[in-house]
Motif scaffolding. Structure first.
Motif, PDB file in Angstrom:
ATOM      1  N   TYR A 107     -21.921  39.374 -17.413  1.00  0.00           N
ATOM      2  CA  TYR A 107     -21.104  38.667 -16.434  1.00  0.00           C
ATOM      3  C   TYR A 107     -19.860  39.511 -16.179  1.00  0.00           C
ATOM      4  CZ  TYR A 107     -18.210  36.979 -20.362  1.00  0.00           C
ATOM      5  OH  TYR A 107     -17.402  36.888 -21.474  1.00  0.00           O
ATOM      6  N   ALA A 108     -19.365  39.461 -14.942  1.00  0.00           N
ATOM      7  CA  ALA A 108     -18.246  40.310 -14.547  1.00  0.00           C
ATOM      8  C   ALA A 108     -17.293  39.522 -13.664  1.00  0.00           C
ATOM      9  CB  ALA A 108     -18.755  41.546 -13.810  1.00  0.00           C
ATOM     10  N   HIS A 109     -16.066  39.378 -14.115  1.00  0.00           N
ATOM     11  CA  HIS A 109     -15.056  38.682 -13.316  1.00  0.00           C
ATOM     12  C   HIS A 109     -14.707  39.498 -12.075  1.00  0.00           C
ATOM     13  CE1 HIS A 109     -13.731  37.062 -17.466  1.00  0.00           C
ATOM     14  NE2 HIS A 109     -14.549  36.195 -16.898  1.00  0.00           N
ATOM     15  N   ASP A 110     -14.492  38.813 -10.974  1.00  0.00           N
ATOM     16  CA  ASP A 110     -14.039  39.455  -9.735  1.00  0.00           C
ATOM     17  C   ASP A 110     -12.594  39.059  -9.499  1.00  0.00           C
ATOM     18  OD1 ASP A 110     -13.638  40.552  -7.256  1.00  0.00           O
ATOM     19  OD2 ASP A 110     -15.558  39.877  -6.434  1.00  0.00           O
ATOM     20  N   PHE A 111     -11.673  39.949  -9.823  1.00  0.00           N
ATOM     21  CA  PHE A 111     -10.243  39.649  -9.728  1.00  0.00           C
ATOM     22  C   PHE A 111      -9.804  39.362  -8.299  1.00  0.00           C
ATOM     23  CE2 PHE A 111      -5.688  40.558  -9.821  1.00  0.00           C
ATOM     24  CZ  PHE A 111      -5.303  39.924 -10.997  1.00  0.00           C
ATOM     25  N   ARG A 112     -10.603  39.770  -7.326  1.00  0.00           N
ATOM     26  CA  ARG A 112     -10.256  39.568  -5.926  1.00  0.00           C
ATOM     27  C   ARG A 112     -10.370  38.105  -5.510  1.00  0.00           C
ATOM     28  NH1 ARG A 112     -14.394  43.542  -3.264  1.00  0.00           N
ATOM     29  NH2 ARG A 112     -15.671  42.398  -4.793  1.00  0.00           N
ATOM     30  N   MET A 113     -11.032  37.277  -6.324  1.00  0.00           N
ATOM     31  CA  MET A 113     -11.154  35.848  -6.040  1.00  0.00           C
ATOM     32  C   MET A 113     -10.393  35.070  -7.105  1.00  0.00           C
ATOM     33  SD  MET A 113     -15.203  35.445  -5.174  1.00  0.00           S
ATOM     34  CE  MET A 113     -16.091  36.656  -4.207  1.00  0.00           C
ATOM     35  N   PHE A 114      -9.373  34.372  -6.705  1.00  0.00           N
ATOM     36  CA  PHE A 114      -8.554  33.565  -7.615  1.00  0.00           C
ATOM     37  C   PHE A 114      -8.015  34.374  -8.795  1.00  0.00           C
ATOM     38  CE2 PHE A 114     -11.937  30.608  -6.013  1.00  0.00           C
ATOM     39  CZ  PHE A 114     -11.131  29.863  -5.166  1.00  0.00           C
ATOM     40  N   ALA A 147      -7.365  36.257 -14.844  1.00  0.00           N
ATOM     41  CA  ALA A 147      -6.011  35.784 -15.132  1.00  0.00           C
ATOM     42  C   ALA A 147      -5.993  34.531 -15.992  1.00  0.00           C
ATOM     43  CB  ALA A 147      -5.281  35.528 -13.814  1.00  0.00           C
ATOM     44  N   GLY A 148      -7.075  34.248 -16.707  1.00  0.00           N
ATOM     45  CA  GLY A 148      -7.087  33.088 -17.583  1.00  0.00           C
ATOM     46  C   GLY A 148      -7.643  31.849 -16.897  1.00  0.00           C
ATOM     47  N   ALA A 149      -7.232  30.697 -17.393  1.00  0.00           N
ATOM     48  CA  ALA A 149      -7.737  29.432 -16.860  1.00  0.00           C
ATOM     49  C   ALA A 149      -7.182  29.170 -15.468  1.00  0.00           C
ATOM     50  CB  ALA A 149      -7.369  28.290 -17.796  1.00  0.00           C
ATOM     51  N   ARG A 150      -8.014  28.587 -14.594  1.00  0.00           N
ATOM     52  CA  ARG A 150      -7.606  28.259 -13.235  1.00  0.00           C
ATOM     53  C   ARG A 150      -6.751  26.999 -13.266  1.00  0.00           C
ATOM     54  NH1 ARG A 150     -12.518  28.341  -9.136  1.00  0.00           N
ATOM     55  NH2 ARG A 150     -12.695  30.412 -10.112  1.00  0.00           N
ATOM     56  N   ILE A 151      -5.472  27.153 -13.046  1.00  0.00           N
ATOM     57  CA  ILE A 151      -4.507  26.065 -13.215  1.00  0.00           C
ATOM     58  C   ILE A 151      -4.836  24.887 -12.310  1.00  0.00           C
ATOM     59  CG2 ILE A 151      -2.062  25.441 -13.066  1.00  0.00           C
ATOM     60  CD1 ILE A 151      -1.414  28.405 -13.617  1.00  0.00           C
ATOM     61  N   GLN A 152      -5.323  25.169 -11.101  1.00  0.00           N
ATOM     62  CA  GLN A 152      -5.597  24.088 -10.138  1.00  0.00           C
ATOM     63  C   GLN A 152      -6.701  23.150 -10.611  1.00  0.00           C
ATOM     64  OE1 GLN A 152      -5.499  27.337  -9.559  1.00  0.00           O
ATOM     65  NE2 GLN A 152      -4.723  27.864  -7.512  1.00  0.00           N
ATOM     66  N   GLU A 153      -7.524  23.584 -11.591  1.00  0.00           N
ATOM     67  CA  GLU A 153      -8.639  22.746 -12.041  1.00  0.00           C
ATOM     68  C   GLU A 153      -8.341  22.051 -13.364  1.00  0.00           C
ATOM     69  OE1 GLU A 153     -12.613  24.034 -11.513  1.00  0.00           O
ATOM     70  OE2 GLU A 153     -12.105  25.566 -10.037  1.00  0.00           O
ATOM     71  N   GLY A 154      -7.151  22.279 -13.909  1.00  0.00           N
ATOM     72  CA  GLY A 154      -6.709  21.512 -15.069  1.00  0.00           C
ATOM     73  C   GLY A 154      -7.583  21.678 -16.290  1.00  0.00           C
ATOM     74  N   VAL A 155      -7.814  20.555 -16.994  1.00  0.00           N
ATOM     75  CA  VAL A 155      -8.460  20.594 -18.296  1.00  0.00           C
ATOM     76  C   VAL A 155      -9.923  21.047 -18.226  1.00  0.00           C
ATOM     77  CG1 VAL A 155      -9.236  18.180 -18.279  1.00  0.00           C
ATOM     78  CG2 VAL A 155      -8.706  19.318 -20.459  1.00  0.00           C
ATOM     79  N   THR A 156     -10.571  20.903 -17.047  1.00  0.00           N
ATOM     80  CA  THR A 156     -11.965  21.342 -16.954  1.00  0.00           C
ATOM     81  C   THR A 156     -12.079  22.853 -17.153  1.00  0.00           C
ATOM     82  OG1 THR A 156     -11.766  21.509 -14.535  1.00  0.00           O
ATOM     83  CG2 THR A 156     -12.650  19.450 -15.427  1.00  0.00           C
ATOM     84  N   ALA A 157     -11.035  23.595 -16.769  1.00  0.00           N
ATOM     85  CA  ALA A 157     -11.040  25.033 -17.012  1.00  0.00           C
ATOM     86  C   ALA A 157     -10.956  25.324 -18.505  1.00  0.00           C
ATOM     87  CB  ALA A 157      -9.884  25.696 -16.265  1.00  0.00           C
TER      88      ALA A 157
END
Length: 532
Positions: A107-114, A147-157
């Protein structure tokens, strides 16, 4: 919006049109997914000196072998502007392909999205891929740039990270797990690489830490840069978190491929063999001059390893950390072996806290994946000092002892020169289960060096003598003559044979060939309780 920001019920949801029309629409959609975000996001990635996620995938896998999983996955989050931005893939590319012709998942994170941040859908894609890797019995590689957990999605992240950690632990020792840090990896995200078998970092672009520089300065008052706090060289040379530090992404992914060539696909298989072109009976006459007979003179053990292994080729792990012990993968007669070796060029090869932890981890990894162990010993003991004792050298040294005692793979020990005290025992001696132990005619196996032993045994005699130095020298010579001659251990069955340095390669290969079918069951238990 970028090319990937499709509205719900858009082209992919049409119910009209012929099969050919729908197929053409699918092809256009997949092409946009492969194209990724727009030029602006890609330009920002380039200016940071980083490759795109697809370029990384191409470098990792054999050409045209990658199959993607869930490329059309999108998040379902609402609020904070999330409804207006729902790119396909949700910022992570997952799938499998071939590396040297063998299946590997990645799996590879795409920094260009979020910013590569992890949300619910993003995490579920990784969970699915990890489950597939476990079921298929194939290695897992994570290309981390998020960049870590997606803040907008809260605890589900946060729950998404928990699912990754739980799978990391469950898959530990089952399939090889490799983390490659190619950007930021902060907070809870850093724990997944710590749970995997090997961590790679790319200089200048990779950082990994629990709390960033701003928090460190606010709490402690210390001003530190991202690189100083958690850069590649820090983790490869100071903390020991990273096993490999590479100058660029191309070198990094090439080294990942090299490492995978030494590892089996899972714990039920043996590591891949190669047809040996380097003769198994090749003599090592160079070793007769390479290693000084004087136990006090230093030399580089890497030169010894290079002379012994196939084609002089080996892959060192944690090369920049705890340099007084060497851990490396190599081949002997085409078979993979894990080499643990004292390094007289660093602290005279004495074991300390970091060296013990480094070697213990390597021994445990080799045992988990059926890789035989060859231990090259030239150790004066454990490093003395208040700092070492207060830092827990007893506990950390016991980690290496436990790892060797618990290992069931073929184990061969070779003593080159000195092997003193508890460090001799810990470095896979016969008494803790080495299958075979050999020694060169320069070996000195003893409780301690002759000088120290004479000072203890003959302390009163030396103190009362008219010429203390002469008596001391005589008693040192006596101790060496009686208890430290190179055949003392062999006479008592603690060394299987004393061999010529020139015959080292042949001796090791024949021994590993004989032990290839070794089977050693462990007692029935849930698990041991090692000195973590």
């Amino acid at each position: 919006m970028t090319a990937l920001d499709e509205r719900p019920g858009g082209p992919a949801g049409r119910a009209d049109g012929s099969m050919r029309e729908r197929d053409a629409e699918l092809a256009r959609l997949k092409a946009r997914v492969l194209e990724g975000p727009g030029d602006r996001e890609t330009g920002l990635q380039r200016r940071k000196g980083k490759l795109t996620v697809r370029e990384r995938i191409d470098l990792l896998f054999d050409k045209d072998s990658f199959t993607e999983v869930e490329p059309l996955r999108r998040h379902r989050a609402r609020g904070f502007g999330m409804e207006a931005k729902r790119p396909y893939s949700d910022g992570v590319v997952t799938g499998w392909g071939q590396v040297h012709g063998r299946t590997v998942f990645a799996y590879a994170h795409d920094f260009r999205m979020f910013g590569g941040a992890l949300g619910e859908a993003h995490a579920q894609k990784i969970h699915k891929l990890m489950d597939l890797a476990e079921a298929a019995g194939a290695p897992l590689v994570g290309l981390c740039d998020g960049a870590g957990a997606r803040i907008q999605e809260g605890v589900t992240a946060l729950a998404g990270y928990g699912g990754i950690f739980q799978r990391n632990a469950r898959m530990s020792g089952v399939v090889p797990q490799i983390s490659v840090i190619m950007g930021p990896c902060a907070g809870g995200a850093a724990y997944s690489p710590a749970l995997t078998d090997f961590t790679f970092m790319v200089r200048d672009i990779a950082q990994m830490f629990i709390t960033g520089p701003d928090v460190v300065e606010a709490v402690t008052g210390a001003s530190v840069t991202h690189a100083e706090l958690g850069g590649a060289d820090v983790h490869a040379g100071v903390s020991g978190v990273a096993a490999f530090a590479c100058d660029d992404e191309e070198e990094c992914l090439a080294t990942v491929r090299d490492l995978l060539a030494f590892l089996p696909s899972n714990n039920r298989e043996l590591p891949p063999e190669q047809l040996p072109e380097d003769p198994a009976d090749r003599r090592n006459d160079r070793l007769l001059d390479l290693v000084p007979a004087d136990p006090g003179r230093a030399y580089d053990m890497r030169d010894v390893i290079e002379e012994i292994v196939d084609h002089g080729d080996f892959l060192e792990v944690h090369a920049g950390w705890a340099t007084n012990v060497i851990c490396a993968f190599a081949r002997l007669g085409g078979r993979v072996a894990g080499v643990v070796a004292s390094q007289p060029a660093s602290f005279a090869g004495a074991l300390d806290i970091d060296a013990s932890a480094k070697a213990a981890r390597f021994v445990q990894t080799c045992d988990a994946f059926n890789i035989p162990l060859v231990t090259l010993v030239d150790v004066p003991g454990f490093l003395p000092g208040v700092e070492q004792e207060h830092g827990g050298i007893i506990r950390h040294g016991a980690k290496l002892l436990y790892a060797y005692c618990n290992a069931t793979v073929p184990r061969v020990q070779l003593i080159l020169r000195k092997a003193y005290g508890g460090a001799y025992i810990v470095m896979d001696s016969r008494s803790i289960g080495a299958d075979l132990s050999y020694a060169w005619p320069t070996n000195e196996i003893a409780v301690m060096g002759a000088e120290g032993a004479a000072n203890v045994i003959f302390r009163r005699e030396i103190a009362a003598a008219a010429d203390p130095q002469a008596v001391r020298a005589e008693r040192i010579a006596e101790y060496k003559r009686e208890l430290m001659h190179p055949y003392y251990a062999a006479e008592r069955g603690l060394v299987d044979d004393v061999v010529s340095p020139a015959d080292t390669r042949r001796t090791l290969i024949r021994s590993l060939e004989m032990l290839a079918s070794k089977h050693q069951p462990l007692p029935s238990r849930k698990h041991g309780n090692p000195p973590f």
